[in-house]
Design a protein around this motif. Structure first.
Motif, PDB file in Angstrom:
ATOM      1  N   ASP A  33       0.670  -1.368  -0.021  1.00 19.39           N
ATOM      2  CA  ASP A  33      -0.052   0.169   0.012  1.00 19.39           C
ATOM      3  C   ASP A  33       1.020   1.123  -0.101  1.00 19.39           C
ATOM      4  OD1 ASP A  33      -2.176   1.679  -0.023  1.00 19.39           O
ATOM      5  OD2 ASP A  33      -2.890   1.226   2.118  1.00 19.39           O
ATOM      6  N   LEU A  34       0.946   1.946  -1.272  1.00 20.83           N
ATOM      7  CA  LEU A  34       1.775   3.205  -1.285  1.00 20.83           C
ATOM      8  C   LEU A  34       1.041   4.418  -0.891  1.00 20.83           C
ATOM      9  CD1 LEU A  34       3.446   2.182  -4.710  1.00 20.83           C
ATOM     10  CD2 LEU A  34       4.280   1.751  -2.119  1.00 20.83           C
ATOM     11  N   LYS A  35       2.003   5.027  -0.029  1.00 26.57           N
ATOM     12  CA  LYS A  35       1.325   6.487   0.280  1.00 26.57           C
ATOM     13  C   LYS A  35       1.967   7.623  -0.390  1.00 26.57           C
ATOM     14  CE  LYS A  35       0.475   9.521   4.267  1.00 26.57           C
ATOM     15  NZ  LYS A  35      -1.132   9.821   3.711  1.00 26.57           N
ATOM     16  N   PRO A 269      -4.450  -7.011   0.866  1.00 29.34           N
ATOM     17  CA  PRO A 269      -4.924  -8.211  -0.490  1.00 29.34           C
ATOM     18  C   PRO A 269      -5.432  -7.678  -1.564  1.00 29.34           C
ATOM     19  CG  PRO A 269      -6.709  -8.159   1.389  1.00 29.34           C
ATOM     20  CD  PRO A 269      -5.594  -7.253   1.801  1.00 29.34           C
ATOM     21  N   ALA A 270      -4.895  -8.076  -2.773  1.00 26.75           N
ATOM     22  CA  ALA A 270      -5.588  -7.639  -4.069  1.00 26.75           C
ATOM     23  C   ALA A 270      -5.533  -8.562  -4.971  1.00 26.75           C
ATOM     24  CB  ALA A 270      -4.499  -6.303  -4.281  1.00 26.75           C
ATOM     25  N   LEU A 271      -6.194  -8.444  -6.182  1.00 26.36           N
ATOM     26  CA  LEU A 271      -6.227  -9.060  -7.492  1.00 26.36           C
ATOM     27  C   LEU A 271      -5.240  -8.569  -8.589  1.00 26.36           C
ATOM     28  CD1 LEU A 271      -9.721 -10.361  -7.561  1.00 26.36           C
ATOM     29  CD2 LEU A 271      -7.860 -11.558  -6.787  1.00 26.36           C
ATOM     30  N   VAL A 272      -4.457  -9.015  -9.057  1.00 22.66           N
ATOM     31  CA  VAL A 272      -3.344  -8.354  -9.939  1.00 22.66           C
ATOM     32  C   VAL A 272      -3.394  -9.198 -11.177  1.00 22.66           C
ATOM     33  CG1 VAL A 272      -0.948  -7.734 -10.620  1.00 22.66           C
ATOM     34  CG2 VAL A 272      -1.938  -7.682  -8.086  1.00 22.66           C
ATOM     35  N   VAL A 273      -3.627  -8.477 -12.381  1.00 23.00           N
ATOM     36  CA  VAL A 273      -3.490  -8.941 -13.701  1.00 23.00           C
ATOM     37  C   VAL A 273      -2.392  -8.287 -14.479  1.00 23.00           C
ATOM     38  CG1 VAL A 273      -6.033  -9.806 -13.568  1.00 23.00           C
ATOM     39  CG2 VAL A 273      -5.241  -7.399 -14.728  1.00 23.00           C
ATOM     40  N   LEU A 299     -10.043  -0.623 -12.321  1.00 24.01           N
ATOM     41  CA  LEU A 299      -8.747  -0.736 -12.080  1.00 24.01           C
ATOM     42  C   LEU A 299      -8.006   0.290 -10.856  1.00 24.01           C
ATOM     43  CD1 LEU A 299      -7.106  -0.743 -15.880  1.00 24.01           C
ATOM     44  CD2 LEU A 299      -7.941  -2.616 -14.457  1.00 24.01           C
ATOM     45  N   GLY A 300      -7.254  -0.304 -10.284  1.00 22.69           N
ATOM     46  CA  GLY A 300      -6.578   0.364  -9.097  1.00 22.69           C
ATOM     47  C   GLY A 300      -5.177   0.838  -9.415  1.00 22.69           C
ATOM     48  N   HIS A 301      -4.270   0.630  -8.629  1.00 26.09           N
ATOM     49  CA  HIS A 301      -2.679   0.772  -8.731  1.00 26.09           C
ATOM     50  C   HIS A 301      -2.171  -0.135  -9.828  1.00 26.09           C
ATOM     51  CE1 HIS A 301       1.271   2.245  -7.762  1.00 26.09           C
ATOM     52  NE2 HIS A 301       1.515   0.990  -7.237  1.00 26.09           N
ATOM     53  N   SER A 311     -12.359  -4.272  -8.957  1.00 26.45           N
ATOM     54  CA  SER A 311     -13.793  -4.995  -9.155  1.00 26.45           C
ATOM     55  C   SER A 311     -14.045  -5.582 -10.440  1.00 26.45           C
ATOM     56  CB  SER A 311     -15.049  -3.901  -8.615  1.00 26.45           C
ATOM     57  OG  SER A 311     -14.998  -2.990  -9.525  1.00 26.45           O
ATOM     58  N   GLY A 312     -14.744  -6.699 -10.579  1.00 28.88           N
ATOM     59  CA  GLY A 312     -15.040  -7.222 -11.856  1.00 28.88           C
ATOM     60  C   GLY A 312     -14.654  -8.588 -11.776  1.00 28.88           C
ATOM     61  N   LEU A 313     -13.602  -8.917 -10.939  1.00 31.91           N
ATOM     62  CA  LEU A 313     -13.017 -10.280 -10.857  1.00 31.91           C
ATOM     63  C   LEU A 313     -13.288 -10.930  -9.587  1.00 31.91           C
ATOM     64  CD1 LEU A 313      -9.796  -9.714 -13.294  1.00 31.91           C
ATOM     65  CD2 LEU A 313     -12.065 -10.937 -13.887  1.00 31.91           C
TER      66      LEU A 313
END
Length: 321
Positions: A33-35, A269-273, A299-301, A311-313
């Motif tokens: 988590d980048l600030k 926790p994150a989903l990455v593609v 999409l996020g970071h 979201s979406g997956l």
């Protein structure tokens, strides 16, 4: 005729479709988590060039922003009283040398008279003592003259370290006292100093990687650089913890210039593609899911060649591209 055309049609249709480059099964992982904060360009050391004698600034050789080398003269301080003191010592030295010559003549004469029986041993001893006193007086005056010359040489204000002059505290003709600051010099080693909120103090440690963004005057397309945390200060002030970041290429920055940085403050926790799996149409981002088709995602970071999907997956989906 129709049967023979079917294989050709199927071959052309297969060639027109895009080939799949790969597929992956989406799994929930941990992402840093980048600030985003601003860091300030600071010098590791700021040294002060001070006056060693009291006098008047008769030569100022540097100005703010000048580059100086260690030992270079940056100012000259003159004191007329030192020249007068040196002249006085010279006069006393000449008088002491005259007394020594006279004592030497008296000592030789007393020795001759003693040999002839016309003088006493006490007179010879007295003449020898006067000669010794005169010689010691000359030695003391010569040492005093050397000290006066050294004090005159201390009027040169030298740079204690190589670096950039941040501030000159005096002007030409200023009267300064011994120990007064003439100039402040920033040593050539520059770092980024950032202040993080107190709640992030437990996450940051020495050696952590930091993404350094472009300076405010640079183009927005300038790629981010990597730096590392070199020191975390063990004191919290005003609810913030201070940390220094080492990064190359800060030599042409202004001291005090603000630079955006991204620092890790934990993981989540994150989903990455892969970035290649994302396609954009009609202002929306799509991902192709096996046995489902195109799915709209948020999409996020983004980091290097991977993108976070908010979201979406879901965990276990097979993404193709």
């Amino acid at each position: 005729m129709l049967k023979s055309a079917l294989p050709v049609f199927a071959f052309v249709l297969a060639a027109a479709l895009p080939a799949l480059a790969g597929e992956m099964t989406v799994k929930t992982g941990q992402m840093e988590d980048l600030k985003a904060v601003f860091a300030t360009v600071e010098s590791v050391d700021e040294v002060l060039a001070r006056a060693r004698i009291t006098g008047t600034v008769s030569g100022l050789l540097v100005d703010e922003g000048a580059q100086v080398e260690a030992g270079a003269r940056i100012a000259t301080i003159g004191d007329p009283k030192l020249a007068l003191a040196t002249a006085g010592i010279d006069a006393r030295l000449k008088g002491a040398e005259a007394e020594r010559d006279l004592a030497e003549i008296e000592f030789r004469r007393s020795g001759d008279l003693l040999a002839k029986g016309a003088a006493t041993q006490a007179r010879v001893d007295n003449a020898r003592t006067r000669l010794d006193v005169a010689a010691r007086t000359i030695a003391a005056l010569r040492a005093e003259k050397q000290v006066s010359a050294e004090r005159s040489g201390e009027g040169a204000v030298l740079a204690p370290a190589s670096g950039r002059v941040l501030k000159v505290h005096v002007t030409q003709g200023s009267v300064v006292m011994a120990g007064e600051t003439i100039a402040t010099i920033a040593a050539e080693n520059y770092i980024l100093r950032m202040a993080l909120p107190e709640r992030h103090a437990r996450f940051i440690k020495v050696g952590d990687k930091v993404q350094v963004g472009p300076r405010s005057l640079a183009a927005s397309t300038t790629p981010a650089r990597l730096g590392s945390v070199r020191q975390v200060y063990p004191r919290i002030e005003d609810g913030r913890v201070m940390a220094d970041v080492a990064v190359e290429g800060l030599g042409d920055f202004f001291v005090g210039e603000r630079v955006p940085v991204h620092v890790s403050t934990g993981s989540r926790p994150a989903l990455v593609v892969p970035r290649a799996a994302i396609s954009r149409r009609f202002g929306l981002d799509f991902v192709t899911v096996k046995d489902v088709g195109a799915v709209v995602v948020q999409l996020g970071h983004a980091e290097d060649d991977s993108v976070e999907v908010l979201s979406g997956l879901r965990d276990g989906d097979v993404v193709t591209w």
